[in-house]
Design an enzyme around this catalytic site. Sequence first.
Site, short mmCIF file in Angstrom:
data_model
loop_
_atom_site.label_atom_id
_atom_site.label_comp_id
_atom_site.label_asym_id
_atom_site.label_seq_id
_atom_site.Cartn_x
_atom_site.Cartn_y
_atom_site.Cartn_z
N LYS A 116 -1.91 24.51 13.93
CA LYS A 116 -1.14 25.20 12.89
C LYS A 116 -1.96 26.32 12.27
O LYS A 116 -3.06 26.10 11.73
CB LYS A 116 -0.73 24.18 11.83
CG LYS A 116 0.19 24.72 10.73
CD LYS A 116 0.57 23.58 9.79
CE LYS A 116 1.55 23.99 8.73
NZ LYS A 116 1.88 22.85 7.82
N CYS B 195 6.01 24.27 10.77
CA CYS B 195 6.41 24.25 9.37
C CYS B 195 6.09 25.55 8.62
O CYS B 195 6.82 26.53 8.74
CB CYS B 195 5.78 23.04 8.69
SG CYS B 195 6.71 22.50 7.21
N GLU C 32 7.09 17.59 12.68
CA GLU C 32 5.68 17.76 12.35
C GLU C 32 5.08 16.40 11.97
O GLU C 32 5.72 15.59 11.30
CB GLU C 32 5.55 18.72 11.18
CG GLU C 32 4.14 18.93 10.67
CD GLU C 32 4.09 19.81 9.42
OE1 GLU C 32 3.03 20.42 9.19
OE2 GLU C 32 5.10 19.89 8.70
#
Length: 258
Positions: free
Chosen positions: A110, A144, A44
């Site tokens: 995300k 994540c 990331e």
Amino acid sequence: MPTTLNIALIQSNLYWEDPVKNRKMFEEKIDTIPGHVDLIVLPEMFTTGFTMKPQNIAQSEADATVEWMRRMAQQYNVAMVGSIIFQENGKFFNRLYFVSPEGAPEIYNKKHTFTLAGEDKVYEAGKEKLIFEYKGFRICPMICYDLRFPVWSRNTEDYDVLIYVANWPKKRVNAWDTLLKARAIENMAYCIGVNRIGTDGVDFEYTGHSAVYDVLGEPLAYSEAEEILYATLDNENIEKTRKKLRFLEDRDSFNLIG
């Protein structure tokens, strides 16, 4: 049609908020990867670390990184996945790119911004999953904090591979280990997690634990060192196991709203 996919996971320290140094570092590592590898996965925010100050990074650096990914993909005949800071219409995104040697890049923003670090106040949350196809595999990439939300990653699209790119700190790495394995088992898909190591610019420590799990949650690769991990995914193994156990056929049916 290919039945295997050879992947490389680059687990590395990162230069804080320095895209130029990070691109150079990753390029040197990519140059050591064998030619039979099909897909390279980076962490990331692999050009900056997990910074909450995206204004420190010029948008020209994001454009340069996407172009760099395209160049690497073409030069080494390999696909690449990783997330970076990207600004669009005055908003910042933690944006993952899938770049192949041919074709336009595909993106995933995300969905779950990390409220504990204030990511939700700085970056715009995404709204759509991405499923892309590469060399006979259907792949779902995520970022994540998405790992903590099983409904978002639930395998309703019959994907074969789930990828998480991350900056997941040492103090909560037990959750990372546990949830990666759980996501593989519950979705009957290969699950790949790529984390960083080292200490970032705000003194959070990272110990890696990048890993690959098969469709039953058995580990194929794992490391806590600065290194490149390799694994081979097998489509026939997915098909054989799903036909034998049929767990996905009993999954709950639902639609996500909002």
